[in-house]
Every structure is written in C-alpha cells, then in structure tokens.
Scaffold this active site. Structure first.
Site, PDB file in Angstrom:
ATOM      1  CB  CYS A 268      41.424  40.369  41.486  1.00 21.38           C
ATOM      2  SG  CYS A 268      42.314  40.329  43.067  1.00 21.38           S
ATOM      3  CG  HIS A 316      38.581  38.358  44.316  1.00 21.31           C
ATOM      4  ND1 HIS A 316      39.485  37.950  43.362  1.00 21.31           N
ATOM      5  CD2 HIS A 316      37.429  38.650  43.647  1.00 21.31           C
ATOM      6  CE1 HIS A 316      38.894  37.972  42.161  1.00 21.31           C
ATOM      7  NE2 HIS A 316      37.660  38.405  42.319  1.00 21.31           N
ATOM      8  CG  HIS A 328      35.686  39.183  39.107  1.00 20.00           C
ATOM      9  ND1 HIS A 328      35.876  38.256  40.103  1.00 20.00           N
ATOM     10  CD2 HIS A 328      34.884  38.568  38.184  1.00 20.00           C
ATOM     11  CE1 HIS A 328      35.230  37.143  39.823  1.00 20.00           C
ATOM     12  NE2 HIS A 328      34.616  37.309  38.671  1.00 20.00           N
TER      13      HIS A 328
END
Length: 356
Positions: A268, A316, A328
C-alpha cells in the site's frame, strides 16, 4: 468516465454525487450484496468468523510490513553512512600520513642544522642582517612546527571520531537487520496462516467469503456517504496531485506483494510513495511515517491526490481520487484497485504537496 475524470465535473447534489461514486467499478455503491452468515448448528463453517480471522491476520501482517519497510529503510541508510565514513577514514589516514612525513622533515632539518634550536642560533649570530634573517626564519619555523603538530592532532581526533561513529553505525545496522528479519518472519507467518485458512475452504465457500468482504466494505462506505461527507469535500487536485493520480491508477491490476515498491508489484505505501515520486515529490516509505511526517488535512478539505491513512495504527494508506473513491493496494492475494474511501476506518488525511 473514470473517478479521475469525474472529479473535474461541477459539484452536484449530494445524492447525485453519491450515485456516481456507487457506480465506480461496482465497489463503491450499487445494489448491496447479500449478507452471508452460515449457521453453526448444521455443521457448516461460520464464514463471518473466518472472514474476521483472515482479516485480522492480514491486518497484523500489514503492521509487520510497515515495521519491515521501516527497518529496511534504516538498514539502507546505515549502510550508506558506513560507506561514507569508510571513505572519510581512508582520506584522513592519508592526510595523517602526509602530516607525519612533514613533521619528520622538520625534525630532520633541525638535526642537519647541528641540533641547535633556531633560538640558540639567533643568539650566536653577530651579523645584524643575519640576526634579522634568522629571527624571521625562527618565527616561520616555529609557526610551521606548531601548524603541523596542530593539524596532526586534529587529524588524530577526526580519525578517532570517525572510528567511533563507524562502530556505532555498525551496532545500529545490526539492530535494524535483526528487526527486519524478525518482521519478515512475522509477516510470512501471518500470511501463511491466512492462506492456510483460505486453502481449506471449498470453492463455493471462497466465493461466499469474497461476497462477505464486499458486503462489509459496502456497509462501511454507505455509512460514510450517508454522513453527507461529500457535500463538504470538493477540492481540485494540484498539478502534482494529478501526476500522482495518473501514476497510481496506471498500476491498477498489479499484484499486492508485501515490501514491494514497484514497478510490477506494490504494497500500500509502496504504491503511494512511487506515485508521488513520479509527481516529483519524495515522501516517506511507510504509511506510519507518511502519517507522522506529512502535513495533516481536515477531511473536509481533502482533495484528489491526498493520502487517506487507515486504522488506528496507521497501517494502511490509499490515494483519494475524488467522488468518494480511492486507489490502493489492498492485501496479499489482491490487486491494486479502486475502492470506497470510507470502506475502512479512516484515521486521517495527509497532503504530500510541498505547498498548497
């Protein structure tokens, strides 16, 4: 029309904007998928419990990935510093060698002069002109000796300092290497555990599990949109933000791999880092450092290109595209994709732009 293109469309009513978002890739809004929960009494698996267990394992693996990426970055930094120190030590050793040679030459010159110091020769000289010449030479000689000895002493101090710094750097390097290895082991353990759970599911159970994941994300996104948040968000992307979005969306479909920074696979924060690097802006490697170091923005002021940090531990990150969507890299076994910005718990928003 992609989310990136839609962000340039004028602001419409909240309901209209929500409707547009819900159509993006079928993941933001639309017909809600049916909720699946297998009853336990008849012996079937409780897939909701399985989903939670798998999600927890991947979340913990993602936290470990941030630790791994941070340690990896520190290892690389320490290695570069050690190489620089080694070069400094070599050049300083050479300087010390030259200074010692000069000091030896001065001692030899004094010996060849009969072993008398310049001051004694000065007193014994009866020639006025010679007296003045010797006085000048004495001062110059004394100055030269003091200068060389002073430089030699500073060089010795520099060498000692470089050696001490190098030793400390090696200690830090070893600590970071151990942290990196431990994080790697932790990541692999948790991902293996999640994959083992999934591998035990039948094909139909895997399909229902996927729908459960979609259903959870849908509910979270719907709740976020129902808050009326899109009425408050309407900024336009900066020139750098548009470049970052262009790079990030071009990676859609590429596999998530923990610790990966592209160009073929990403995690990510590797995706967001490379996207902003393509836009001419260097940002931290991990989502936690992106949250810690980049400028924080109120969610009402969010604009395309900004980074949304997720979960209470900042483990994240996704890039906001506009109209309630992000791009993402989700987790192992998934690909870079578009998702609802509210489909996960939002910790906050940061802006990588140097200005604006």
């Amino acid at each position: 029309m992609s989310p990136v293109e839609r962000r340039n469309v004028g602001r419409g009513a909240a309901a209209a904007r929500a409707a547009v978002v819900l159509c993006v890739a079928g993941v933001l809004v639309g017909a809600a998928p049916a909720a699946y929960a297998d009853p336990a009494p008849d012996g079937k698996r409780d897939l909701e419990d399985v989903r939670k267990r798998i999600d927890d394992l991947y979340r913990r693996a993602e936290r470990a990935t941030d630790a791994y990426n941070g340690a990896k970055e520190q290892v690389e930094r320490q290695q570069k510093e050690i190489v620089k120190l080694a070069k400094d030590i070599v050049s300083t050793q050479e300087r010390r060698k030259q200074l010692k040679k000069r000091a030896g030459s001065l001692a030899s010159a004094q010996y060849r002069g009969g072993g008398l110091p310049a001051e004694a020769k000065l007193m014994l000289n009866r020639d006025p002109e010679g007296f003045l010449d010797n006085a000048t030479l004495a001062r110059k000689g004394q100055h030269a000796v003091r200068t060389v000895l002073g430089q030699l002493a500073r060089t010795e101090d520099d060498l000692q300092g470089y050696a001490q710094d190098a030793s400390e750097r090696w200690d830090r390097l070893e600590k970071e290497r151990k942290k990196k290895a431990a994080a790697k082991k932790d990541i692999e353990k948790k991902i293996d555990a999640a994959e083992r759970i999934e591998s035990q599911l039948k094909a139909e159970e895997k399909e229902r599990l996927k729908k459960l994941e979609e259903d959870r994300a849908h509910r979270a996104q719907t709740k976020w949109l129902d808050s009326g948040i899109l009425r408050e968000i309407g900024g336009d992307a900066s020139a750098q933000g548009k470049k970052a979005i262009s790079y990030a969306t071009a990676q859609i479909g590429k596999n998530y791999v923990w610790g990966a920074e592209g160009p073929d696979t990403f995690d990510c924060s590797g995706l967001t880092m490379r996207a902003w690097e393509a836009a001419g802006r260097t940002i931290p490697r991990t989502s936690q450092e992106q949250w810690r170091q980049l400028r924080r923005i109120d969610i009402d002021d969010m604009r395309p290109g900004d980074l949304i940090i997720y979960h209470e531990d900042a483990s994240h990150v996704g890039m906001y595209l506009g109209d309630g969507a992000i791009v993402h890299a989700p987790r192992p076994g998934r690909q870079v994709t578009i998702a609802g910005a509210g489909s996960m718990r939002i910790l906050g928003v940061v802006r990588p732009d140097a200005k604006g």
